[in-house]
Motif scaffolding. Sequence first.
Motif, mmCIF file in Angstrom:
data_model
loop_
_atom_site.group_PDB
_atom_site.id
_atom_site.type_symbol
_atom_site.label_atom_id
_atom_site.label_comp_id
_atom_site.label_asym_id
_atom_site.label_seq_id
_atom_site.Cartn_x
_atom_site.Cartn_y
_atom_site.Cartn_z
ATOM 1 N N VAL A 136 4.648 -3.718 -2.645
ATOM 2 C CA VAL A 136 5.337 -3.226 -1.626
ATOM 3 C C VAL A 136 6.094 -4.183 -1.038
ATOM 4 O O VAL A 136 5.671 -5.118 -0.282
ATOM 5 C CB VAL A 136 4.542 -2.388 -0.506
ATOM 6 C CG1 VAL A 136 5.554 -1.861 0.404
ATOM 7 C CG2 VAL A 136 3.584 -1.342 -1.364
ATOM 8 N N PRO A 137 7.436 -4.565 -1.629
ATOM 9 C CA PRO A 137 8.295 -5.457 -1.365
ATOM 10 C C PRO A 137 8.712 -5.348 0.399
ATOM 11 O O PRO A 137 8.677 -4.250 0.960
ATOM 12 C CB PRO A 137 9.485 -5.507 -2.155
ATOM 13 C CG PRO A 137 9.719 -4.032 -2.517
ATOM 14 C CD PRO A 137 8.216 -3.390 -2.537
ATOM 15 N N ASN A 138 9.116 -6.522 0.714
ATOM 16 C CA ASN A 138 9.689 -6.482 2.252
ATOM 17 C C ASN A 138 9.101 -6.361 3.284
ATOM 18 O O ASN A 138 9.236 -6.201 4.470
ATOM 19 C CB ASN A 138 11.115 -5.485 2.298
ATOM 20 C CG ASN A 138 11.865 -5.861 1.124
ATOM 21 O OD1 ASN A 138 12.282 -6.918 0.959
ATOM 22 N ND2 ASN A 138 12.616 -5.074 0.648
ATOM 23 N N LEU A 139 7.577 -6.170 2.984
ATOM 24 C CA LEU A 139 6.589 -5.906 4.158
ATOM 25 C C LEU A 139 6.600 -7.197 5.144
ATOM 26 O O LEU A 139 6.644 -7.103 6.304
ATOM 27 C CB LEU A 139 5.260 -5.686 3.545
ATOM 28 C CG LEU A 139 5.095 -4.112 3.073
ATOM 29 C CD1 LEU A 139 3.740 -4.073 2.576
ATOM 30 C CD2 LEU A 139 5.359 -3.271 4.135
ATOM 31 N N ARG A 140 6.621 -8.177 4.605
ATOM 32 C CA ARG A 140 6.589 -9.521 5.214
ATOM 33 C C ARG A 140 5.569 -9.457 6.267
ATOM 34 O O ARG A 140 5.386 -9.843 7.296
ATOM 35 C CB ARG A 140 7.825 -9.904 6.120
ATOM 36 C CG ARG A 140 9.193 -9.933 5.201
ATOM 37 C CD ARG A 140 10.494 -9.910 5.679
ATOM 38 N NE ARG A 140 10.420 -11.248 6.580
ATOM 39 C CZ ARG A 140 11.360 -11.653 7.357
ATOM 40 N NH1 ARG A 140 12.426 -10.905 7.687
ATOM 41 N NH2 ARG A 140 11.231 -13.058 7.836
ATOM 42 N N LEU A 141 4.197 -9.162 5.801
ATOM 43 C CA LEU A 141 2.949 -8.916 6.541
ATOM 44 C C LEU A 141 1.900 -9.557 5.842
ATOM 45 O O LEU A 141 1.974 -9.557 4.366
ATOM 46 C CB LEU A 141 2.659 -7.462 6.808
ATOM 47 C CG LEU A 141 3.463 -6.601 7.764
ATOM 48 C CD1 LEU A 141 2.861 -5.195 7.826
ATOM 49 C CD2 LEU A 141 3.614 -7.239 9.122
ATOM 50 N N ARG A 142 1.021 -10.225 6.264
ATOM 51 C CA ARG A 142 -0.259 -10.718 5.683
ATOM 52 C C ARG A 142 -1.257 -9.827 5.701
ATOM 53 O O ARG A 142 -2.143 -9.670 6.633
ATOM 54 C CB ARG A 142 -0.569 -11.990 6.463
ATOM 55 C CG ARG A 142 0.577 -13.005 6.401
ATOM 56 C CD ARG A 142 -0.043 -14.242 7.083
ATOM 57 N NE ARG A 142 1.073 -15.236 7.349
ATOM 58 C CZ ARG A 142 1.130 -16.520 7.897
ATOM 59 N NH1 ARG A 142 -0.038 -16.594 8.589
ATOM 60 N NH2 ARG A 142 2.032 -17.153 8.045
ATOM 61 N N ILE A 143 -1.358 -8.758 4.744
ATOM 62 C CA ILE A 143 -2.376 -7.946 4.603
ATOM 63 C C ILE A 143 -3.916 -8.521 4.620
ATOM 64 O O ILE A 143 -3.994 -9.151 3.520
ATOM 65 C CB ILE A 143 -2.205 -6.893 3.380
ATOM 66 C CG1 ILE A 143 -0.536 -6.471 3.386
ATOM 67 C CG2 ILE A 143 -3.071 -5.774 3.467
ATOM 68 C CD1 ILE A 143 -0.616 -5.568 4.647
ATOM 69 N N ARG A 144 -4.708 -8.170 5.611
ATOM 70 C CA ARG A 144 -5.991 -8.635 5.588
ATOM 71 C C ARG A 144 -7.164 -7.893 5.198
ATOM 72 O O ARG A 144 -8.060 -8.425 4.908
ATOM 73 C CB ARG A 144 -6.366 -9.234 6.910
ATOM 74 C CG ARG A 144 -5.385 -10.059 7.493
ATOM 75 C CD ARG A 144 -4.970 -11.239 6.583
ATOM 76 N NE ARG A 144 -6.342 -12.128 6.577
ATOM 77 C CZ ARG A 144 -6.497 -13.317 6.050
ATOM 78 N NH1 ARG A 144 -5.339 -13.778 5.269
ATOM 79 N NH2 ARG A 144 -7.417 -13.887 5.921
ATOM 80 N N GLY A 145 -6.923 -6.536 4.958
ATOM 81 C CA GLY A 145 -8.182 -5.589 4.807
ATOM 82 C C GLY A 145 -7.725 -4.167 4.981
ATOM 83 O O GLY A 145 -6.894 -3.631 5.467
ATOM 84 N N GLU A 146 -8.582 -3.407 4.369
ATOM 85 C CA GLU A 146 -8.389 -1.880 4.527
ATOM 86 C C GLU A 146 -10.015 -1.205 4.881
ATOM 87 O O GLU A 146 -11.052 -1.748 3.880
ATOM 88 C CB GLU A 146 -8.021 -1.203 3.508
ATOM 89 C CG GLU A 146 -7.951 0.243 3.444
ATOM 90 C CD GLU A 146 -7.324 1.020 2.271
ATOM 91 O OE1 GLU A 146 -7.991 0.508 1.220
ATOM 92 O OE2 GLU A 146 -6.449 1.726 2.579
#
Length: 967
Positions: free
Chosen positions: A535-545
């Motif tokens: 998923v481009p352009n999120l510019r987030l550091r996904i840490r978990g779900e």
Amino acid sequence: MTTASALLVSGPLAQAHAAMADEPVGDRGDEANAEKDATSHDGSKEGSEQALKDAQDQAARAAAAQADAQAGVDRARQDADAADQGVAQAKDVAAARERDLSDAARAVADQARDDLAQAEAAQKDADQGIADAEGHLREAERAQEAAREQQDRAQEAFDEESRRHAAEAAELERIRADLAEATERLDAAKTEETQAQRAVADAQREKDAADEAVAEAEGAQSAAAAAAQEASSQLEAAKDAADRARAAKDQADGQVRTAQAGVDEADAAQDAARQDAADKAIAVARAEEAARQAQDDLVAAREAAQVLDALKSDAAAKADQLAAAEEGVREAERRASDAAAALQTAAAERDGARTQADDADQAVTEGEVALAQARSSAQQRQRELDELQRQRADAVRAFLEKHSRENESGLTIDALVEKIGQSDALRHLVNAENKPKLMKLISDSLTPERLRQSLDYIKEANRIRQNPYAYPLELPPGSPPATREQVGPSDPCNVSADLMMLAVVSNAVTSLQADALPDGFDHWFFENVVAGGGVPNLRLRIRGENLAAGSGDPFLRPENSWFTSERINFVTENGGPTGHYTSLTAYYATLTGFAVADNEKYGVTHSQTFAMQGNNSFHYLDPDAFQSAYSEEERSSNERIEAKQREVDEASAAVAAAQAELTRVRETQTRTHAALEAAGERVSRQEQAQREAEAALERSRETQRHASSSKQAADEAVAAFDASTADVETATRMADAAAAQLSEVRTQSAEAEAAQRRAEDAQARARAARAAAADAATIAETAAHQAQEAASSAAQADYDSLHRDYSFTDAASMTLTRGEGAAAFGTDAPSGRFEGAFVDGVPLDAEAFDLLAGGSGIALRGDCVDALANGSHTLRIVFDDGEASTAFTVRDAPTPESSLATDSETTNRQGGDAPGGGRASAAKPATSAGVGSSLPATGDAEAVGLLAALTAAAGSVVALARGRRRE
């Protein structure tokens, strides 16, 4: 049935975001460091004890080197002091980590590793000292005793410090508990205050709405009362006009009877005149015979005198004929003049009728244009309202995408679904069979109610993060004891629209996979799309779900909960799952998204996504602000829909008004065209009468010319004849006497003919008077009918102001066949309001029909149907607040010769659905029709029209009376 699954940042997902992270990424790196930090003190202590034990063993073997051993013991003491110092430092680091875990976790881990390295170095120095003291056993024994004493004192000091630390920890725990309780009371007070404010606002809005409704109801009641009073006045005036018109008609009827008596007298006089004229004609004939006889007697005496007498007689006859011809010309001229005047009057009436018809045609054209424009406007308003309602159905999705577009990365649901189609593992979810299911799951998660649930869960997660100690830790019976502290507190997470959409799509994918696969409840979307930068352009550091399935609170339910169950696993280290707990309480998670969706297998599923903000300047909101932003969008949407609904209602009212006006002008058009046609027929008749009068006038003038020529010729013959014979004097006197007699008789005959003509004139005048009286009676009857229509219209207007138009749910345009039994007619009227029923305006007896269940319709009995004439009829059912009308047709049963030709029609009528959705049952005819001679035959327009008008007026008066009673 409940289950849970956690995905921490690892594998491809960790690699996808490692470039943006400030700390190392691993399956449980932070957790492992924390555990190492928590156990560093115990490791240092055990190392010191082992060093002392080894020193004792080596001292026993080195009794000869006591001095060296003493030196080694001194060094060992120094090493023990260094180890104690490391333990104290580790305690300080642990306390600092507890105060500010989010800022010092890595520093604590580094310090713990440094302490361990120092302890290991001290252990090596101790081993070296003991090796050097192996030759000094005696001193080592003395040193051992001294070391034991020193160790006991150190142990006592350590135990005292441990007890003091435990007391401080208990006091700190009590302070935290008090702080959590106070925080809860403050949150509860704020919640109660917010709820009270909302309740006050809701109550005020309800009061304002009630006040408006009362004002509107009072206004409507006043308007209805005024309208009823006005309609009643109009009805009374119309009745008075009808009474006056009927009186005028009665007077005109009397004049007609008087005129008829005059006609009868004129006819008798004419008969007498004709008889007298006939008698005089006989007398003339006899006198002429006598004159001829006298002339015969004079033939021998004087032919010339005889000829003269004949000529004079002929001249007299010609004079009489000329007089009669001139009178005929005068009569024909009068009749021609009368015909011309009547034609002119009829032409003027026709021109006036044509003008009225043209005006009515123009009004109909304008009414049709107005109705078309009103319908077009209403349809446009309805399309706009449908579009606003469609937008409201997608309001949550539109809000999330708009918020992302204006404040975050510009992510959309369609973009995420498109990414699913690009994944080999998930491509089957967007095929023709599964994509509708996927989109429905997504839509179910994007309702206003689901959004509120998700934000409430985020608020609950933030309360847990901010004060985990507010939730008492209760270990189940038989559980291992707690071996480490729980995680937290941590800062609350803000809401990310991007993460909300990720959670919605991930939850839908997981739910769909779980329904299809035995072990399908897993992190399909994150592992196959989000991992690797899908998923481009999120510019987030996904840490978990975090994922959970089943009913109940996913955080606090007794089993398989993200917080309650896994916190026990974490603090007791019993080997159970802890990933949900650590993801939920992780200090580095600053953003979150949540989704709730229905699931066929589990009932409901929950999904929560965590991330760090990363290197961006996006704008994020806390849950309350996020909810307020959506509520403002929802309020604005509802206001637009309400305003558009008002426009639709106004446009519909305009259509109804235009339709009513068009109906009115069409009725006027029908009347004016009928009047124009009647006027045209009268003109045609007058034109024919004028032509006949002119032809008669021409014939009379021709007769006059012929009589004048004959008389002139006779006069000339008399003048030219010279009668000079004296021998026939006697015969002449006799002839003169006969001529005189003949002249007298002829005079009497002429008078009789004149009297006959006068009788004919009198007869014509009497008939004209009778025709005028008949016309006056017709005009009076028309006026009476119009007055009756006005009364009916006034009553109908009053009735229309108080009644409702109900529709037939069955039997529309039904065709009924004699001999096939009863026929049901149902309506959409409420139960208990039935008043009566009319066929062609005639009220039905109770024996003519049966009430349907609830009284909302009737079933005409078979003998009632059989009593009706063939052709079209109208059924009207009256209720106490309205009525319903429909048309139906009655026909004879087909003959045996035509049964084959109408087989399909007969098949449709036997037990099938009647046209328009009705159903004709083949019930046995009742014993009494209740309708027969009282019903007019089809085509008896005058009786039906008059009876329908009187019935409508009576019904209107009844409805007006009932409406006033209800008021």
